[in-house]
Design a protein around this motif. Structure first.
Motif, PDB file in Angstrom:
ATOM      1  N   LYS A   1       0.797  -1.251  -0.017  1.00 39.33           N
ATOM      2  CA  LYS A   1       0.044  -0.024  -0.105  1.00 39.33           C
ATOM      3  C   LYS A   1       0.938   1.401  -0.061  1.00 39.33           C
ATOM      4  CE  LYS A   1      -4.003  -2.370   2.217  1.00 39.33           C
ATOM      5  NZ  LYS A   1      -4.748  -2.285   3.736  1.00 39.33           N
ATOM      6  N   PRO A   2       0.367   2.510  -0.339  1.00 36.50           N
ATOM      7  CA  PRO A   2       1.087   3.584  -0.561  1.00 36.50           C
ATOM      8  C   PRO A   2       1.917   4.026   0.723  1.00 36.50           C
ATOM      9  CG  PRO A   2      -0.951   3.985  -1.604  1.00 36.50           C
ATOM     10  CD  PRO A   2      -1.037   2.627  -1.028  1.00 36.50           C
ATOM     11  N   THR A   3       1.231   3.863   1.839  1.00 37.96           N
ATOM     12  CA  THR A   3       1.699   3.905   3.221  1.00 37.96           C
ATOM     13  C   THR A   3       3.210   3.129   3.518  1.00 37.96           C
ATOM     14  OG1 THR A   3       0.460   2.274   4.142  1.00 37.96           O
ATOM     15  CG2 THR A   3      -0.153   4.504   4.431  1.00 37.96           C
TER      16      THR A   3
ATOM     17  N   LYS B   1      -0.065  10.013   4.365  1.00 38.14           N
ATOM     18  CA  LYS B   1      -0.964   8.655   4.620  1.00 38.14           C
ATOM     19  C   LYS B   1      -0.330   7.708   5.646  1.00 38.14           C
ATOM     20  CE  LYS B   1      -3.885   8.090   1.189  1.00 38.14           C
ATOM     21  NZ  LYS B   1      -5.250   7.662   1.688  1.00 38.14           N
ATOM     22  N   HIS B   2       1.242   7.793   5.941  1.00 37.11           N
ATOM     23  CA  HIS B   2       1.806   7.215   6.955  1.00 37.11           C
ATOM     24  C   HIS B   2       1.469   7.486   8.313  1.00 37.11           C
ATOM     25  CE1 HIS B   2       5.126   5.249   8.762  1.00 37.11           C
ATOM     26  NE2 HIS B   2       5.375   6.609   9.439  1.00 37.11           N
TER      27      HIS B   2
ATOM     28  N   LYS C   1      -3.125  10.588   7.643  1.00 36.34           N
ATOM     29  CA  LYS C   1      -3.970  11.627   7.429  1.00 36.34           C
ATOM     30  C   LYS C   1      -4.046  11.452   5.872  1.00 36.34           C
ATOM     31  CE  LYS C   1      -1.417  14.547  10.557  1.00 36.34           C
ATOM     32  NZ  LYS C   1      -0.328  15.802  10.754  1.00 36.34           N
ATOM     33  N   ASP C   2      -4.926  12.523   5.096  1.00 35.81           N
ATOM     34  CA  ASP C   2      -5.056  12.529   3.769  1.00 35.81           C
ATOM     35  C   ASP C   2      -4.667  13.850   3.327  1.00 35.81           C
ATOM     36  OD1 ASP C   2      -5.666  11.769   1.266  1.00 35.81           O
ATOM     37  OD2 ASP C   2      -7.398  10.831   1.636  1.00 35.81           O
TER      38      ASP C   2
ATOM     39  N   TRP D   1       2.081  13.623   0.162  1.00 36.35           N
ATOM     40  CA  TRP D   1       1.019  12.659  -0.038  1.00 36.35           C
ATOM     41  C   TRP D   1       1.263  11.496   0.796  1.00 36.35           C
ATOM     42  CZ3 TRP D   1       0.634   8.359  -3.550  1.00 36.35           C
ATOM     43  CH2 TRP D   1      -0.741   7.516  -3.432  1.00 36.35           C
ATOM     44  N   LEU D   2       2.383  10.872   0.631  1.00 30.65           N
ATOM     45  CA  LEU D   2       2.957   9.373   1.157  1.00 30.65           C
ATOM     46  C   LEU D   2       3.073   9.534   2.533  1.00 30.65           C
ATOM     47  CD1 LEU D   2       5.095   8.017  -1.475  1.00 30.65           C
ATOM     48  CD2 LEU D   2       2.934   7.208  -0.885  1.00 30.65           C
TER      49      LEU D   2
ATOM     50  N   LYS E   1      -2.168   6.438  -8.444  1.00 33.81           N
ATOM     51  CA  LYS E   1      -3.254   7.422  -7.824  1.00 33.81           C
ATOM     52  C   LYS E   1      -2.477   8.897  -8.645  1.00 33.81           C
ATOM     53  CE  LYS E   1      -4.496  10.666  -4.191  1.00 33.81           C
ATOM     54  NZ  LYS E   1      -5.943  10.649  -4.599  1.00 33.81           N
TER      55      LYS E   1
ATOM     56  N   TYR F   1       6.647   4.948   2.404  1.00 37.21           N
ATOM     57  CA  TYR F   1       7.023   6.143   3.124  1.00 37.21           C
ATOM     58  C   TYR F   1       8.649   5.671   3.595  1.00 37.21           C
ATOM     59  CZ  TYR F   1       7.883   9.171   7.291  1.00 37.21           C
ATOM     60  OH  TYR F   1       8.198  10.242   8.088  1.00 37.21           O
TER      61      TYR F   1
END
Length: 251
Positions: A2-4, A220-221, A224-225, A216-217, A40, A7
Motif C-alpha cells: 500500500k502507499p503507506t 498517509k503514513h 492523514k490525507d 502525500w505518502l 494514484k 514512506y
C-alpha cells in the motif's frame, strides 16, 4: 504494498546509474505493468499512458544503460507536468522497495512512437533494472539536500515536509519552497531565467510533482490525507523569485 509502505523507502532510496544488462524476469515485468495501472494521479482529469520499453527503444545523448525504461505520456493541460512527476515517483519508490534500481532520465526520449493515443505527449522516462551498486543509502547523511529552514517557512508541518525535502530533482536543483501552516502547505517553484527556462522549467515542474507525491505518502503514513486546491491568496503572495503551483490541504 500500500502507499503507506513506501514512506520508509523515501529515507533510503537513491538514483541508480549502473545496472546489470540482464533483463528483469518476465513475471516481475508483468507485476510492474499491473502496478502502473493502480497509480494514484495528482489530477484525475488528466489522461496519461505508461509504457515499459527496452533500452534499444530509447535515444539519448547520455543514456543510462539500464535494460528497461518506463515512459510516461500525457494529455497537455494545466498541471500535466506535476501530475507526471507525482505518478512516476510512485513507480520509482515501488521499484526501490522491490529490489530494483531506477533513475529519472530527463534527456531520454523514445526512439519511435510508442503511445497508443496519438493525442498524448511524451513527458519523461525512468530507467530501471537490477542494480550493480548498493540499492539504498545507509544514512540520511548521504542525501545532499537543503535544510528544512531553506525550503520552508511553515510551522507544524515538518513531518510531511521532511519527506518532500528528500525528493529527487533534476541535477539536484530542489526547486521547491513551501509556505503556509495551519493544515495548509502552499507549494512554490523557483522561477527560471530565460536561458535556464529552456532547459529546466519543464523538469522543475515534474520535480514539484515528485515532492508533492512525497508529501502525500507522508500524510498517509501519519494517518492523514490531502486535498489539492488553488488558494488565490497564496497565489497572489508568492515569495519573490517563485511561482505558485498548488496548495496542499492536510486533512
Amino acid at each position: 504494498m500500500k502507499p503507506t509502505g513506501y514512506y520508509n523507502i523515501i529515507f533510503k532510496r537513491k538514483s541508480i546509474r549502473k545496472y546489470e544488462t540482464t533483463p528483469i524476469e518476465e513475471n516481475k515485468l508483468d507485476e510492474i505493468s499491473f502496478y502502473l495501472g493502480t497509480l494514484k494521479p495528482m489530477y484525475e482529469d488528466i489522461k496519461t499512458e505508461m509504457k515499459i520499453v527496452p533500452l534499444k527503444d530509447i535515444k539519448s545523448l547520455r543514456p543510462i544503460k539500464a535494460p528497461h525504461y518506463v515512459l510516461i505520456y500525457s494529455e497537455v493541460k494545466d498541471g500535466y507536468l506535476e501530475n507526471a512527476g507525482f505518478l512516476l515517483q510512485q513507480v520509482d519508490l515501488y521499484l526501490s522497495a522491490n529490489g530494483m534500481g531506477s533513475c529519472w532520465v530527463g534527456m531520454a526520449k523514445p526512439a519511435k512512437e510508442m503511445s497508443t493515443n496519438k493525442s498524448l505527449e511524451f513527458v519523461i522516462a525512468l530507467a530501471f533494472g537490477k542494480p550493480m551498486e548498493p540499492l539504498h543509502r545507509e544514512s540520511l547523511i548521504e542525501f545532499k539536500r537543503k535544510s528544512l529552514e531553506d525550503i520552508s517557512n511553515t510551522s507544524g508541518m515538518n513531518e510531511l515536509l521532511e519527506a518532500a525535502r528528500l525528493a529527487p530533482s533534476g541535477i539536484n536543483s530542489q526547486p521547491w519552497f513551501f509556505a503556509g501552516g495551519e493544515s495548509m502547505i502552499h507549494a512554490y517553484c523557483i522561477k527560471s531565467n530565460i536561458l535556464k527556462a529552456i532547459l529546466y522549467e519543464k523538469i522543475n515542474k515534474i520535480d514539484m510533482g515528485i515532492a508533492i507525491c512525497h508529501i502525500w505518502l507522508a500524510a498517509k503514513h501519519f494517518g492523514k490525507d490531502i486535498q489539492l486546491i488553488c488558494n488565490k491568496e497564496a497565489e497572489d503572495h508568492a515569495p519573490k523569485g517563485y511561482d505558485y503551483i498548488v496548495t496542499v490541504e492536510v486533512q
